[in-house]
Design a protein around this motif. Structure first.
Motif, PDB file in Angstrom:
ATOM      1  N   THR A  77       0.851  -1.169  -0.024  1.00  0.00           N
ATOM      2  CA  THR A  77      -0.066   0.130   0.179  1.00  0.00           C
ATOM      3  C   THR A  77       0.826   1.320   0.105  1.00  0.00           C
ATOM      4  OG1 THR A  77      -1.772  -1.306   1.270  1.00  0.00           O
ATOM      5  CG2 THR A  77      -1.766   1.227   1.177  1.00  0.00           C
ATOM      6  N   ALA A  78       0.723   2.279  -0.999  1.00  0.00           N
ATOM      7  CA  ALA A  78       1.444   3.441  -0.941  1.00  0.00           C
ATOM      8  C   ALA A  78       1.277   4.062   0.229  1.00  0.00           C
ATOM      9  CB  ALA A  78       1.000   4.017  -2.087  1.00  0.00           C
ATOM     10  N   PRO A  79       2.203   4.871   0.954  1.00  0.00           N
ATOM     11  CA  PRO A  79       1.926   5.927   1.925  1.00  0.00           C
ATOM     12  C   PRO A  79       0.723   7.159   1.662  1.00  0.00           C
ATOM     13  CG  PRO A  79       4.421   5.312   1.610  1.00  0.00           C
ATOM     14  CD  PRO A  79       3.542   4.968   0.528  1.00  0.00           C
ATOM     15  N   ASP A  80       0.172   7.251   2.317  1.00  0.00           N
ATOM     16  CA  ASP A  80      -0.913   8.387   2.384  1.00  0.00           C
ATOM     17  C   ASP A  80      -0.348   9.706   3.073  1.00  0.00           C
ATOM     18  OD1 ASP A  80      -0.897   8.022   5.305  1.00  0.00           O
ATOM     19  OD2 ASP A  80      -3.062   7.265   5.243  1.00  0.00           O
ATOM     20  N   PRO A  81      -0.875  10.780   2.788  1.00  0.00           N
ATOM     21  CA  PRO A  81      -0.097  12.088   3.172  1.00  0.00           C
ATOM     22  C   PRO A  81       0.014  11.856   4.766  1.00  0.00           C
ATOM     23  CG  PRO A  81      -1.766  12.705   1.741  1.00  0.00           C
ATOM     24  CD  PRO A  81      -2.004  11.201   1.965  1.00  0.00           C
ATOM     25  N   ARG A  82      -0.635  11.374   5.665  1.00  0.00           N
ATOM     26  CA  ARG A  82      -0.248  11.268   7.122  1.00  0.00           C
ATOM     27  C   ARG A  82       1.159  10.335   7.182  1.00  0.00           C
ATOM     28  NH1 ARG A  82      -4.576   8.630  10.788  1.00  0.00           N
ATOM     29  NH2 ARG A  82      -4.127   6.837   9.693  1.00  0.00           N
ATOM     30  N   SER A  83       1.192   9.247   6.466  1.00  0.00           N
ATOM     31  CA  SER A  83       2.420   8.634   6.804  1.00  0.00           C
ATOM     32  C   SER A  83       3.569   9.314   6.091  1.00  0.00           C
ATOM     33  CB  SER A  83       2.220   7.258   5.859  1.00  0.00           C
ATOM     34  OG  SER A  83       1.332   6.480   6.263  1.00  0.00           O
ATOM     35  N   TRP A  84       3.404  10.132   4.863  1.00  0.00           N
ATOM     36  CA  TRP A  84       4.482  10.946   4.514  1.00  0.00           C
ATOM     37  C   TRP A  84       4.808  12.008   5.554  1.00  0.00           C
ATOM     38  CZ3 TRP A  84       7.457   8.951   1.092  1.00  0.00           C
ATOM     39  CH2 TRP A  84       6.785   8.238  -0.016  1.00  0.00           C
ATOM     40  N   GLU A  85       4.088  12.519   6.265  1.00  0.00           N
ATOM     41  CA  GLU A  85       4.250  13.275   7.265  1.00  0.00           C
ATOM     42  C   GLU A  85       5.021  12.935   8.437  1.00  0.00           C
ATOM     43  OE1 GLU A  85       1.951  17.111   9.928  1.00  0.00           O
ATOM     44  OE2 GLU A  85       1.026  15.974   8.679  1.00  0.00           O
ATOM     45  N   TYR A  86       4.359  11.946   8.903  1.00  0.00           N
ATOM     46  CA  TYR A  86       5.123  11.088   9.919  1.00  0.00           C
ATOM     47  C   TYR A  86       6.499  10.578   9.619  1.00  0.00           C
ATOM     48  CZ  TYR A  86       5.921   7.378  13.243  1.00  0.00           C
ATOM     49  OH  TYR A  86       6.650   6.541  14.230  1.00  0.00           O
ATOM     50  N   ALA A  87       6.774   9.986   8.292  1.00  0.00           N
ATOM     51  CA  ALA A  87       8.242   9.832   7.945  1.00  0.00           C
ATOM     52  C   ALA A  87       9.262  11.233   8.009  1.00  0.00           C
ATOM     53  CB  ALA A  87       8.268   9.217   6.537  1.00  0.00           C
ATOM     54  N   ASP A  88       8.686  12.230   7.389  1.00  0.00           N
ATOM     55  CA  ASP A  88       9.187  13.496   7.339  1.00  0.00           C
ATOM     56  C   ASP A  88       9.884  13.928   8.665  1.00  0.00           C
ATOM     57  OD1 ASP A  88      10.404  15.183   5.003  1.00  0.00           O
ATOM     58  OD2 ASP A  88       9.127  16.768   6.174  1.00  0.00           O
ATOM     59  N   GLU A  89       8.992  13.730   9.546  1.00  0.00           N
ATOM     60  CA  GLU A  89       9.283  14.263  11.035  1.00  0.00           C
ATOM     61  C   GLU A  89       9.708  13.320  11.961  1.00  0.00           C
ATOM     62  OE1 GLU A  89       8.882  17.448  11.714  1.00  0.00           O
ATOM     63  OE2 GLU A  89       7.924  18.049   9.832  1.00  0.00           O
ATOM     64  N   PHE A  90      10.158  12.192  11.256  1.00  0.00           N
ATOM     65  CA  PHE A  90      10.465  11.136  12.338  1.00  0.00           C
ATOM     66  C   PHE A  90      11.737  11.343  13.166  1.00  0.00           C
ATOM     67  CE2 PHE A  90      12.669   6.909  12.647  1.00  0.00           C
ATOM     68  CZ  PHE A  90      11.519   6.141  13.678  1.00  0.00           C
ATOM     69  N   VAL A  91      12.618  11.823  12.296  1.00  0.00           N
ATOM     70  CA  VAL A  91      13.975  12.298  12.837  1.00  0.00           C
ATOM     71  C   VAL A  91      14.017  13.743  13.035  1.00  0.00           C
ATOM     72  CG1 VAL A  91      16.548  12.341  12.915  1.00  0.00           C
ATOM     73  CG2 VAL A  91      15.332  10.178  11.951  1.00  0.00           C
ATOM     74  N   ALA A  92      13.902  14.049  14.382  1.00  0.00           N
ATOM     75  CA  ALA A  92      13.760  15.665  14.521  1.00  0.00           C
ATOM     76  C   ALA A  92      15.183  16.305  14.121  1.00  0.00           C
ATOM     77  CB  ALA A  92      13.768  16.033  16.205  1.00  0.00           C
ATOM     78  N   THR A  93      15.241  17.600  13.755  1.00  0.00           N
ATOM     79  CA  THR A  93      16.675  18.361  13.342  1.00  0.00           C
ATOM     80  C   THR A  93      16.881  18.748  14.615  1.00  0.00           C
ATOM     81  OG1 THR A  93      15.264  20.128  13.095  1.00  0.00           O
ATOM     82  CG2 THR A  93      15.968  18.868  11.093  1.00  0.00           C
ATOM     83  N   SER A  94      18.252  19.097  14.777  1.00  0.00           N
ATOM     84  CA  SER A  94      18.682  19.873  15.937  1.00  0.00           C
ATOM     85  C   SER A  94      18.260  21.198  16.234  1.00  0.00           C
ATOM     86  CB  SER A  94      20.381  19.907  16.095  1.00  0.00           C
ATOM     87  OG  SER A  94      20.713  20.933  15.037  1.00  0.00           O
ATOM     88  N   PRO A  95      18.424  21.671  17.397  1.00  0.00           N
ATOM     89  CA  PRO A  95      17.800  23.179  17.691  1.00  0.00           C
ATOM     90  C   PRO A  95      18.539  24.079  16.959  1.00  0.00           C
ATOM     91  CG  PRO A  95      18.151  21.946  19.898  1.00  0.00           C
ATOM     92  CD  PRO A  95      18.931  21.055  18.747  1.00  0.00           C
ATOM     93  N   GLU A  96      19.826  23.910  16.738  1.00  0.00           N
ATOM     94  CA  GLU A  96      20.578  24.742  15.579  1.00  0.00           C
ATOM     95  C   GLU A  96      19.833  24.729  14.270  1.00  0.00           C
ATOM     96  OE1 GLU A  96      23.127  23.738  19.103  1.00  0.00           O
ATOM     97  OE2 GLU A  96      21.858  22.338  17.325  1.00  0.00           O
TER      98      GLU A  96
END
Length: 217
Positions: free
Chosen positions: A9-28
């Motif tokens: 099953t292809a990822p839906d928009p919610r899954s894409w958003e979850y994947a994109d935010e899965f690893v948080a960037t540093s505060p800097e």
């Protein structure tokens, strides 16, 4: 088992958003991104920034070139994956973006010998850099010059080095065969040139606005 059950099953928009935010960037990096957004620039998103850090660390990058300074978001993401003896060369024609990047780097504790900011037209600067001397080249500048940037990346990379092309899906226009906008056509040409270059082994990822990665063999 039916063929339908074998097809993922292809990822839906919610899954894409979850994947994109899965690893948080540093505060800097987050702070640099907020500065860019306040200036009404278009910095890369969290997923792209995280992947740049991952890539620079994965290949143990010591020498990196980025075309397009992105107010420090991409440069800082790359440097956070690099050895502290590594050097980032960042090229941009706009001095205000480079000034923002310098502030971001210094706030993150990067030493002045870890980066060099070169203000100038990338196609004027890139030919002056040394052949085969770089571990990673990030293409993230003027999309209408992507074909020339890719050609320069091939020359600049060592064997085993990686070129990363940001915006490779061109705001969802690449997959539309009827779209013949200038930027779309140029990015298609750049992607085709990588596919057709025997020394490159590429992969296209639907991260952010699209990332094409290619190893120079």
């Amino acid at each position: 088992m039916s063929p339908d059950q074998l097809t993922p099953t292809a990822p839906d928009p919610r899954s894409w958003e979850y994947a994109d935010e899965f690893v948080a960037t540093s505060p800097e990096v987050s702070a640099a991104r907020e500065t860019a957004l306040a200036a009404e620039w278009s910095p890369v998103g969290t997923g792209t920034a995280s992947l740049l850090t991952f890539m620079s660390r994965a290949i143990d990058a010591h020498t990196v070139v980025e075309i397009g300074t992105d107010a420090g978001v991409t440069g800082l993401s790359l440097m956070q994956g690099m050895d502290r003896k590594g050097v980032l060369t960042s090229i941009d024609a706009e001095s205000d973006r480079q000034a923002a990047a310098r502030v971001a780097f210094e706030r993150a504790g990067m030493r002045s010998n870890q980066f060099r900011l070169i203000t100038g037209m990338p196609l004027d600067v890139l030919p002056k850099l040394r052949d085969g001397a770089y571990d990673l080249v990030l293409v993230n500048g003027d999309r209408l010059e992507y074909v020339e940037y890719v050609a320069q990346a091939l020359r600049l990379l060592r064997h085993g080095g990686v070129v990363v092309v940001n915006g490779a899906l061109a705001d969802n226009t690449i997959a539309d065969p009827d779209n013949d906008a200038d930027e779309t056509l140029i990015i298609r040409e750049a992607l085709d040139s990588i596919q057709e270059t025997e020394e490159f082994r590429p992969v296209l990822l639907p991260v952010g606005s699209g990332l094409l990665l290619a190893i120079k063999e």
